[in-house]
Write a protein that holds these residues in place. Sequence first.
Motif, PDB file in Angstrom:
ATOM      1  N   GLU A  63       0.806  -1.211   0.000  1.00 50.70           N
ATOM      2  CA  GLU A  63       0.000   0.000   0.000  1.00 50.70           C
ATOM      3  C   GLU A  63       0.851   1.277   0.000  1.00 50.70           C
ATOM      4  O   GLU A  63       0.502   2.260  -0.632  1.00 50.70           O
ATOM      5  N   ASP A  64       2.010   1.244   0.686  1.00 44.43           N
ATOM      6  CA  ASP A  64       2.870   2.426   0.753  1.00 44.43           C
ATOM      7  C   ASP A  64       3.828   2.524  -0.447  1.00 44.43           C
ATOM      8  O   ASP A  64       4.789   3.276  -0.420  1.00 44.43           O
ATOM      9  N   ARG A  65       3.545   1.759  -1.488  1.00 42.10           N
ATOM     10  CA  ARG A  65       4.295   1.717  -2.752  1.00 42.10           C
ATOM     11  C   ARG A  65       5.713   1.156  -2.619  1.00 42.10           C
ATOM     12  O   ARG A  65       6.547   1.369  -3.483  1.00 42.10           O
ATOM     13  N   THR A  66       5.977   0.448  -1.542  1.00 45.12           N
ATOM     14  CA  THR A  66       7.229  -0.282  -1.436  1.00 45.12           C
ATOM     15  C   THR A  66       7.000  -1.644  -2.085  1.00 45.12           C
ATOM     16  O   THR A  66       5.868  -1.993  -2.441  1.00 45.12           O
ATOM     17  N   HIS A  67       8.061  -2.422  -2.222  1.00 43.83           N
ATOM     18  CA  HIS A  67       7.915  -3.710  -2.901  1.00 43.83           C
ATOM     19  C   HIS A  67       8.790  -4.768  -2.257  1.00 43.83           C
ATOM     20  O   HIS A  67       9.725  -4.460  -1.520  1.00 43.83           O
ATOM     21  N   ALA A  68       8.484  -6.012  -2.569  1.00 45.56           N
ATOM     22  CA  ALA A  68       9.303  -7.164  -2.208  1.00 45.56           C
ATOM     23  C   ALA A  68       9.492  -7.961  -3.487  1.00 45.56           C
ATOM     24  O   ALA A  68       8.565  -8.099  -4.287  1.00 45.56           O
ATOM     25  N   LEU A  69      10.699  -8.464  -3.705  1.00 46.57           N
ATOM     26  CA  LEU A  69      11.023  -9.188  -4.934  1.00 46.57           C
ATOM     27  C   LEU A  69      11.402 -10.621  -4.578  1.00 46.57           C
ATOM     28  O   LEU A  69      12.298 -10.849  -3.763  1.00 46.57           O
ATOM     29  N   ARG A  70      10.692 -11.592  -5.151  1.00 42.88           N
ATOM     30  CA  ARG A  70      11.003 -13.007  -4.937  1.00 42.88           C
ATOM     31  C   ARG A  70      11.365 -13.626  -6.276  1.00 42.88           C
ATOM     32  O   ARG A  70      10.547 -13.656  -7.197  1.00 42.88           O
ATOM     33  N   LEU A  71      12.610 -14.111  -6.381  1.00 45.14           N
ATOM     34  CA  LEU A  71      13.083 -14.706  -7.632  1.00 45.14           C
ATOM     35  C   LEU A  71      12.665 -16.167  -7.713  1.00 45.14           C
ATOM     36  O   LEU A  71      12.569 -16.852  -6.699  1.00 45.14           O
ATOM     37  N   LYS A  72      12.436 -16.622  -8.939  1.00 44.43           N
ATOM     38  CA  LYS A  72      12.083 -18.018  -9.185  1.00 44.43           C
ATOM     39  C   LYS A  72      13.137 -18.615 -10.124  1.00 44.43           C
ATOM     40  O   LYS A  72      14.022 -17.915 -10.596  1.00 44.43           O
ATOM     41  N   THR A  73      13.016 -19.895 -10.396  1.00 43.99           N
ATOM     42  CA  THR A  73      13.952 -20.538 -11.325  1.00 43.99           C
ATOM     43  C   THR A  73      13.491 -20.291 -12.759  1.00 43.99           C
ATOM     44  O   THR A  73      12.307 -20.058 -12.999  1.00 43.99           O
ATOM     45  N   PRO A  74      14.421 -20.347 -13.719  1.00 43.19           N
ATOM     46  CA  PRO A  74      14.031 -20.138 -15.119  1.00 43.19           C
ATOM     47  C   PRO A  74      12.958 -21.140 -15.559  1.00 43.19           C
ATOM     48  O   PRO A  74      12.875 -22.248 -15.012  1.00 43.19           O
ATOM     49  N   PRO A  75      12.141 -20.763 -16.556  1.00 48.54           N
ATOM     50  CA  PRO A  75      11.096 -21.674 -17.045  1.00 48.54           C
ATOM     51  C   PRO A  75      11.691 -22.992 -17.555  1.00 48.54           C
ATOM     52  O   PRO A  75      12.783 -23.015 -18.120  1.00 48.54           O
ATOM     53  N   THR A  76      10.950 -24.071 -17.360  1.00 50.63           N
ATOM     54  CA  THR A  76      11.414 -25.398 -17.768  1.00 50.63           C
ATOM     55  C   THR A  76      11.712 -25.448 -19.264  1.00 50.63           C
ATOM     56  O   THR A  76      12.737 -25.982 -19.676  1.00 50.63           O
ATOM     57  N   ALA A  77      10.840 -24.878 -20.080  1.00 52.98           N
ATOM     58  CA  ALA A  77      11.049 -24.897 -21.531  1.00 52.98           C
ATOM     59  C   ALA A  77      12.343 -24.165 -21.895  1.00 52.98           C
ATOM     60  O   ALA A  77      13.092 -24.601 -22.784  1.00 52.98           O
ATOM     61  N   PHE A  78      12.639 -23.058 -21.217  1.00 54.45           N
ATOM     62  CA  PHE A  78      13.882 -22.321 -21.471  1.00 54.45           C
ATOM     63  C   PHE A  78      15.093 -23.202 -21.151  1.00 54.45           C
ATOM     64  O   PHE A  78      16.052 -23.259 -21.912  1.00 54.45           O
ATOM     65  N   LEU A  79      15.054 -23.899 -20.009  1.00 53.26           N
ATOM     66  CA  LEU A  79      16.173 -24.760 -19.610  1.00 53.26           C
ATOM     67  C   LEU A  79      16.373 -25.908 -20.601  1.00 53.26           C
ATOM     68  O   LEU A  79      17.505 -26.267 -20.932  1.00 53.26           O
ATOM     69  N   ILE A  80      15.272 -26.475 -21.091  1.00 51.23           N
ATOM     70  CA  ILE A  80      15.359 -27.567 -22.066  1.00 51.23           C
ATOM     71  C   ILE A  80      15.955 -27.048 -23.368  1.00 51.23           C
ATOM     72  O   ILE A  80      16.865 -27.661 -23.935  1.00 51.23           O
ATOM     73  N   ARG A  81      15.459 -25.906 -23.856  1.00 51.06           N
ATOM     74  CA  ARG A  81      15.993 -25.336 -25.105  1.00 51.06           C
ATOM     75  C   ARG A  81      17.477 -25.024 -24.971  1.00 51.06           C
ATOM     76  O   ARG A  81      18.256 -25.298 -25.876  1.00 51.06           O
ATOM     77  N   ARG A  82      17.876 -24.457 -23.842  1.00 51.44           N
ATOM     78  CA  ARG A  82      19.288 -24.119 -23.651  1.00 51.44           C
ATOM     79  C   ARG A  82      20.157 -25.374 -23.563  1.00 51.44           C
ATOM     80  O   ARG A  82      21.242 -25.420 -24.136  1.00 51.44           O
ATOM     81  N   THR A  83      19.678 -26.396 -22.885  1.00 53.73           N
ATOM     82  CA  THR A  83      20.433 -27.647 -22.761  1.00 53.73           C
ATOM     83  C   THR A  83      20.656 -28.286 -24.123  1.00 53.73           C
ATOM     84  O   THR A  83      21.744 -28.779 -24.426  1.00 53.73           O
ATOM     85  N   LEU A  84      19.628 -28.271 -24.973  1.00 55.99           N
ATOM     86  CA  LEU A  84      19.721 -28.894 -26.301  1.00 55.99           C
ATOM     87  C   LEU A  84      20.282 -27.960 -27.363  1.00 55.99           C
ATOM     88  O   LEU A  84      20.586 -28.397 -28.466  1.00 55.99           O
ATOM     89  N   GLY A  85      20.360 -26.675 -27.059  1.00 55.78           N
ATOM     90  CA  GLY A  85      20.873 -25.708 -28.038  1.00 55.78           C
ATOM     91  C   GLY A  85      19.918 -25.471 -29.191  1.00 55.78           C
ATOM     92  O   GLY A  85      20.342 -25.270 -30.328  1.00 55.78           O
ATOM     93  N   ILE A  86      18.613 -25.501 -28.913  1.00 52.69           N
ATOM     94  CA  ILE A  86      17.618 -25.267 -29.959  1.00 52.69           C
ATOM     95  C   ILE A  86      16.920 -23.939 -29.708  1.00 52.69           C
ATOM     96  O   ILE A  86      16.901 -23.436 -28.585  1.00 52.69           O
ATOM     97  N   LYS A  87      16.350 -23.373 -30.769  1.00 54.92           N
ATOM     98  CA  LYS A  87      15.669 -22.072 -30.661  1.00 54.92           C
ATOM     99  C   LYS A  87      14.229 -22.197 -30.171  1.00 54.92           C
ATOM    100  O   LYS A  87      13.731 -21.343 -29.463  1.00 54.92           O
ATOM    101  N   SER A  88      13.543 -23.253 -30.617  1.00 53.76           N
ATOM    102  CA  SER A  88      12.141 -23.416 -30.221  1.00 53.76           C
ATOM    103  C   SER A  88      11.774 -24.892 -30.265  1.00 53.76           C
ATOM    104  O   SER A  88      12.539 -25.723 -30.740  1.00 53.76           O
ATOM    105  N   GLY A  89      10.573 -25.174 -29.793  1.00 54.04           N
ATOM    106  CA  GLY A  89      10.070 -26.536 -29.832  1.00 54.04           C
ATOM    107  C   GLY A  89       9.582 -26.893 -31.227  1.00 54.04           C
ATOM    108  O   GLY A  89       9.699 -26.115 -32.174  1.00 54.04           O
ATOM    109  N   ALA A  90       9.020 -28.090 -31.341  1.00 59.73           N
ATOM    110  CA  ALA A  90       8.525 -28.576 -32.625  1.00 59.73           C
ATOM    111  C   ALA A  90       7.258 -27.840 -33.028  1.00 59.73           C
ATOM    112  O   ALA A  90       6.478 -27.414 -32.184  1.00 59.73           O
TER     113      ALA A  90
END
Length: 141
Positions: A63-90
């Motif tokens: 309410e006072d316009r302050t914030h809290a930031l909680r980080l998450k892990t990268p999306p699963t599809a992003f991790l799979i694409r990066r592991t395989l070195g591909i640009k997109s899915g089928a």
Amino acid sequence: MTDRRKITRTVTIELEAGGASMVELGKMLGPTGVNIRQVKSEFDERTAGQRGDVVPAVVTIYEDRTHALRLKTPPTAFLIRRTLGIKSGARRPGHDVVGELTQAQLREIAERKLPDLNTDDLAAAMRTVAGTARSMGVRVV
């Protein structure tokens, strides 16, 4: 100690680690009245070690316009694409195959995603990641 400030909004953002775009942040957080420059600097500072990854974060705005930031892990599809070195899915998952994921690669991705999944069982996490891979047209071997 519990935080007693009233939450007015939560916004999930998904930006490149260590280099969040002010334009994208402005689009997502502008209407909330939170200090965007402060959110950007905090996000960049906390994700600097993950440069190149896409990192989701939940911004809780009070309410006072302050914030809290909680980080998450990268999306699963992003991790799979990066592991395989591909640009997109089928284009046609289930018909076309764009790559193969080994059990070791599957385990590595599941271990990284485990904090954000609704299980603490590695086998269940691996099944979840395998399902995402299949929906992308990636064969698990």
